[in-house]
Design an enzyme around this catalytic site. Structure first.
Site, short mmCIF file in Angstrom:
data_model
loop_
_atom_site.label_atom_id
_atom_site.label_comp_id
_atom_site.label_asym_id
_atom_site.label_seq_id
_atom_site.Cartn_x
_atom_site.Cartn_y
_atom_site.Cartn_z
CB THR A 7 -16.56 -39.18 -39.13
OG1 THR A 7 -17.45 -39.43 -40.22
CG2 THR A 7 -17.05 -37.97 -38.35
CG HIS A 11 -25.67 -36.65 -42.92
ND1 HIS A 11 -26.80 -35.89 -42.98
CD2 HIS A 11 -25.11 -36.57 -44.15
CE1 HIS A 11 -26.93 -35.38 -44.18
NE2 HIS A 11 -25.91 -35.78 -44.91
CG ASP A 68 -16.68 -49.06 -41.74
OD1 ASP A 68 -17.03 -48.06 -42.40
OD2 ASP A 68 -16.40 -50.14 -42.28
CG PHE A 148 -26.56 -40.19 -43.39
CD1 PHE A 148 -26.86 -40.21 -42.04
CD2 PHE A 148 -25.52 -41.00 -43.84
CE1 PHE A 148 -26.14 -41.01 -41.16
CE2 PHE A 148 -24.79 -41.80 -42.98
CZ PHE A 148 -25.11 -41.80 -41.63
CE LYS A 171 -29.94 -43.05 -38.48
NZ LYS A 171 -29.12 -42.52 -39.58
CG HIS A 176 -27.05 -48.46 -37.16
ND1 HIS A 176 -28.34 -48.16 -37.46
CD2 HIS A 176 -26.31 -47.62 -37.92
CE1 HIS A 176 -28.39 -47.20 -38.37
NE2 HIS A 176 -27.16 -46.84 -38.66
NE ARG A 177 -22.94 -43.56 -37.22
CZ ARG A 177 -23.83 -43.71 -38.21
NH1 ARG A 177 -25.03 -43.20 -38.12
NH2 ARG A 177 -23.52 -44.40 -39.28
P1 ITT Z 1 -16.61 -41.79 -42.61
O1 ITT Z 1 -15.85 -43.03 -43.03
O2 ITT Z 1 -15.91 -40.53 -42.98
O3 ITT Z 1 -17.01 -41.81 -41.17
P2 ITT Z 1 -18.68 -42.76 -44.44
O4 ITT Z 1 -19.86 -42.06 -45.07
O5 ITT Z 1 -17.66 -43.38 -45.36
O6 ITT Z 1 -18.02 -41.73 -43.41
P3 ITT Z 1 -19.24 -45.44 -43.37
O7 ITT Z 1 -18.14 -46.00 -44.19
O8 ITT Z 1 -19.32 -45.82 -41.94
O9 ITT Z 1 -19.26 -43.84 -43.46
O10 ITT Z 1 -20.66 -45.81 -43.96
C1 ITT Z 1 -20.81 -46.42 -45.19
C2 ITT Z 1 -22.11 -46.00 -45.83
O11 ITT Z 1 -23.18 -46.66 -45.15
C3 ITT Z 1 -22.44 -44.52 -45.77
O12 ITT Z 1 -21.84 -43.80 -46.81
C4 ITT Z 1 -23.95 -44.55 -45.89
O13 ITT Z 1 -24.33 -44.69 -47.24
C5 ITT Z 1 -24.31 -45.83 -45.15
N1 ITT Z 1 -24.70 -45.52 -43.77
C6 ITT Z 1 -23.89 -45.47 -42.67
N2 ITT Z 1 -24.60 -45.16 -41.57
C7 ITT Z 1 -25.88 -45.02 -41.98
C8 ITT Z 1 -27.09 -44.69 -41.33
O14 ITT Z 1 -27.14 -44.43 -40.04
N3 ITT Z 1 -28.21 -44.62 -42.07
C9 ITT Z 1 -28.19 -44.87 -43.39
N4 ITT Z 1 -27.10 -45.17 -44.09
C10 ITT Z 1 -25.95 -45.25 -43.39
#
Ligand code: ITT
Length: 192
Positions: A7, A11, A68, A148, A171, A176-177
């Site tokens: 990643t 955050h 993801d 975030f 959280k 989910h995560r």
């Molecule tokens: P990496 O691919 O480098 O891990 P990313 O920011 O691109 O980081 P994702 O593609 O998994 O991560 O996530 C897509 C978007 O979804 C991310 O940019 C956030 O806007 C949102 N998101 C992901 N997890 C979230 C969470 O726990 N809370 C709120 N928004 C989240």
């Protein structure tokens, strides 16, 4: 045990360290000197998680995982989903993403949504997937400064605070995560 978390999102890294950091040492591609922009071009969360982990595995040949995550809004047919990061523009701007979502839902009663995370782990070339989801609804205005992404407009079912108003530990318990990472952690521990 060292494991690479594919990643570039600090955050996510902090959340993951809070969940599995006691048992495993998480290393990022950047900490290994890998600055490549890891491709994320698939049409599903599973596909993207897998392609990110596969990229790292091919590059390093070391145990690694990627996640993801997408926000799926029922009234919008599951959008923004796999395009959550770039919903408003290619700049991955959370504030603009939230503004766009609030606008799209203007006047719509059904505000049900869910976050879904897919984690892809590769150990010794073998792939295992883990999943977690959190149901809730989209608020009409952002609230809170923690977390975030879409956290300030996501109200988990049964809560009166948005994800951004919860502490990181709160959280992680419901998210989910958090759910997907605890499954990953249990699996890794079973391999020790
Ligand atoms: P990496 O691919 O480098 O891990 P990313 O920011 O691109 O980081 P994702 O593609 O998994 O991560 O996530 C897509 C978007 O979804 C991310 O940019 C956030 O806007 C949102 N998101 C992901 N997890 C979230 C969470 O726990 N809370 C709120 N928004 C989240």
């Amino acid at each position: 045990m060292d494991i690479i978390f594919a990643t570039s999102n600090s955050h996510k890294l902090n959340e993951a360290r809070g969940i599995i950091g006691d048992s495993f040492s998480l290393v990022t591609p950047l900490e290994l000197g890998i600055t490549d922009d890891i491709p994320e071009e698939e049409e599903t969360l599973e596909g993207n998680a897998l392609s990110k982990a596969q990229y790292l595995w091919n590059r390093c040949g070391r145990g690694c995982f990627a996640d993801d995550t997408g926000l799926e809004v029922e009234a919008l047919g599951g959008a923004p989903g796999v395009r959550s990061a770039r919903y408003a523009s290619d700049e991955c701007d959370s504030r603009r993403n939230m503004q766009k979502l609030i606008k799209e839902l203007n006047g719509i009663q059904n505000r049900k949504a869910r976050f879904r995370t897919v984690v892809a782990l590769i150990i010794d070339g073998k792939v295992t997937l883990f999943e977690g989801e959190l149901n809730g609804s989209i608020t009409e205005t952002p609230s809170g400064s923690g977390g975030f992404g879409y956290d300030p407009i996501f109200l988990p079912d049964g809560y009166t605070k948005t994800l951004a108003e919860l502490t990181s530990a709160e959280k992680n318990i419901i998210s989910h995560r958090g759910i997907a990472m605890r499954k990953l952690s249990d699996f890794l521990k079973s391999m020790l």
